[in-house]
Write an enzyme that holds these catalytic residues in place. Structure first.
Site: not given
Lengths: 258, 258, 258, 258
Positions: B8-9, B11-12, B95, B119, B121, B149, B153, B159
């Site tokens: 996934g290199f 993406g942000a 996620s 992880v 978060n 937020h 959102k 979460g």
């Protein structure tokens, strides 16, 4: 020296008011009223010998410049009516007056040509918070309110939170439609007052606090007030006493004299 | 020098991770994967000439010490399975893994005798907030959570807020019955997670913030974290990269390695 | 039922402690001491008839399991020495013990084979704040402290703020050199404790509050405690009473038993 | 449709202003100026074909209703002088004008019979904070300021903090003498601006934030603003553009048009 009459002088707020008036050389405490004050001797209540003590409204036979009321919802309407009829400027710190009753009292004040003030909240920090929130809402239409009280407060939200939301709602030119939002835990977005979300926190240790949060692109503005002690109300009581005789109508809210 | 593979290199988060790994002399970026990376030339993606570029999992034919995953819910299970089978220590930042899938992966990790970390978060301030909240709950059973937020959102609560409430709930010896309280504006007390109230604020300007409020007789304790920028996650990513090879099982949560 | 002796029982803290011990069925108040307690009749002081009243240390001729000390800096050393010699576990809430004196008392405790606790701060929220701050400093080496007290507090910073800074300083692996900064208003950056800036606010209305602010790339972590009322200390006193008999040495700080 | 000229259009603020003006149908971007804009073709800069591009002030040969200036301290005086002479209403977002220069420009504006605005801070939350702080100081003479910025900000305090202190100082009827206080750690009470203490926090992660704390007997009032992103300034720019043509003199400060 302005003459002051205190109704409800034996309660917590009444006692603090007695102390304030007795210690301030600009004022003279001429009379007090409380249903339980069966002893007419002022010195029993640590008052000056010249202060008259009453336990029924019907017996009050002296005049004062200012009628300061810290009684109960059942008594406040009759008391304020009496004060206006006797040309005493009322400063009403008792809660419980209905909208209809306030209107009646305002008409009576006009007939009598006398001003006064009904004060839902004597806390200067809370009153300024409301004033600033109303002003900020012109520039920041997006606002939420968090009020925090001790765990023993049995209702929510606080009256101040509702008043703050009202003032913000009045000020906003075009209330924005709430964005669709999925609550995965019901009610997590809080109460809704005309598009303004209100969140009530109840925790032991806390006293009485309110935060108004405004957000706009890239920035936020927050106004917070903390009431740590009932002592704080006396600053507002003094402000009302100092200015009530300059009022020409019966107004509602300490912000009217700020 | 530890060899790292990033899935996934493009993406942000993936891009930030590429930068982190390339700048840290302790690591070597040996390979990357992204479905859209159709050009096999690493320099097109500003990578070192020795980094191999893949656009399908099935084609990955090199090994690394660590498999860092910032992909999508649809891909993360197969990716992690592959990493474990190839004896690469997975650091999973994606996620969407189901409880059942996590269990399967943990069994596979055990069979392969390799550790890793999932992880939810990477924000260190959020992870510490949860850790401290859990600890404080032993001494302050009365707690409420406010999460704030940005207005875009679309779900509430966050979460992290739910995870925090879970940790507090586990810790409290005897959840107290909520005191009866009269809501004059519906829902103003917020969402209820096992007796812990959660309040979600959504305002423009805000980024991602959480407060846990504890109250006890005469005192209060508040823990707050602010995430201003996604940059903050990289500190947690580096911590995971530094420690994942010492793990002997597949654990969940950055707090496991704090 | 554990037997408790309270020294300094007539002061503000002593009185609250008397109330705590008398109301808790796990404890029995066997004796009290205060220089001004000239009347030996316990009922004069609203104590149980079996509680013995002393006004001189030399006269104390009973034993207890726990010696709870809320006296004055001049008396605390001799009191604690006496308690240890008599095999009573000391819980010392009095301030003013010198480093040298603490060392002497710790040696005596070791000789006598008895544990105890010296508690500079009984406020659980403050103690947890210090504990969490120390832990967070491992991950966030950049920290500043803001402490806020009522305007009558005549010294600055607070002892808790200094203790917090000490704990953070100990924890940080390599204190960073302060960046050069131009103060256009002198002292605006506050006090400096080993590279940790401390800011003291003194305002009427405030009680006793402390905030520790941690910052890292793109995020912030804040821990805050508010002491609204001395009542809050009793939770810590009870914790110390409950655990002191399990201690095998004389320790300093409530955090030692958390 | 009002015609706008933007000086300093290639800088960070200038670029955001270009975008704002081009997207707002109430405005037309007629010309831009920047020393580095050597190519006269507007499309090179993603501007409309009708927008004229200049790289020297002396070459500007068109008129506009509004001159929006985001240049540098060295250029702003000559630019604003030119705008006034050409009957363009200046909106000056550039810092660096000296008191003497402002006076000269105000006289010129009066001679030309044209209004304009010099804006030290376009952040609406900061401007409202200052306005509210000034108002609150009438009722709460005791105030302290905490400003928090990222660790790279090399000077302290912030200009906004000084401006806020000035406004509070002007408003307070009788500055109270500071109570004697013993600093056990030097400078911990912060900087002193006419009796108002200012505390500057510098931490990584933080952006730009300011808090004004007011305290009175038993209560506190706090006003806080957070600037998360330069985007926030555009709201203030738009406000200035909308109102500058109604001004009849050259004023300083966005609060003048709130």
């Amino acid at each position: 020296m302005k003459k002051v009459f205190i109704a409800g002088f034996t309660g917590a707020m009444g006692q603090k008011a007695v102390q304030l008036v007795m210690e301030d050389p600009a004022y003279q405490l001429v009379g007090v009223l409380a249903p339980g004050a069966s002893n007419p001797d002022p010195q029993v209540y640590h008052l000056a010998p010249t202060t008259k003590v009453y336990n029924q409204l019907a017996q009050v036979d002296i005049k004062a410049d200012i009628w300061l009321d810290f009684t109960v919802p059942q008594a406040v309407f009759a008391n304020t009516q009496f004060a206006l009829q006797q040309h005493m400027h009322p400063v009403v710190g008792t809660s419980g007056l209905q909208t209809e009753q306030i209107k009646t009292l305002q008409e009576l004040a006009q007939q009598q040509g006398i001003g006064g003030i009904i004060v839902p909240n004597f806390g200067l920090s809370a009153v300024l918070l409301m004033k600033f929130a109303q002003e900020a809402a012109q520039y920041f239409p997006d606002a939420e309110i968090i009020e925090l009280h001790h765990a023993d407060k049995q209702d929510a939200p606080s009256g101040t939170a509702i008043s703050t939301a009202q003032l913000i709602a009045e000020q906003r030119q075009s209330p924005k439609p709430a964005s669709p939002l999925h609550e995965t835990l019901p009610h997590v977005r809080g109460g809704d007052y005309q598009g303004i979300k209100i969140h009530s926190v109840r925790l032991p240790g806390y006293v009485a606090h309110e935060e108004v949060l405004f957000g706009g692109p890239g920035e936020a503005l927050t106004i917070r007030q903390d009431s740590f002690d009932r002592q704080s109300f006396m600053k507002g009581v003094k402000l009302a006493l100092d200015q009530v005789m300059d009022l020409t109508e019966l107004v509602v809210g300490l912000e009217k004299i700020l």
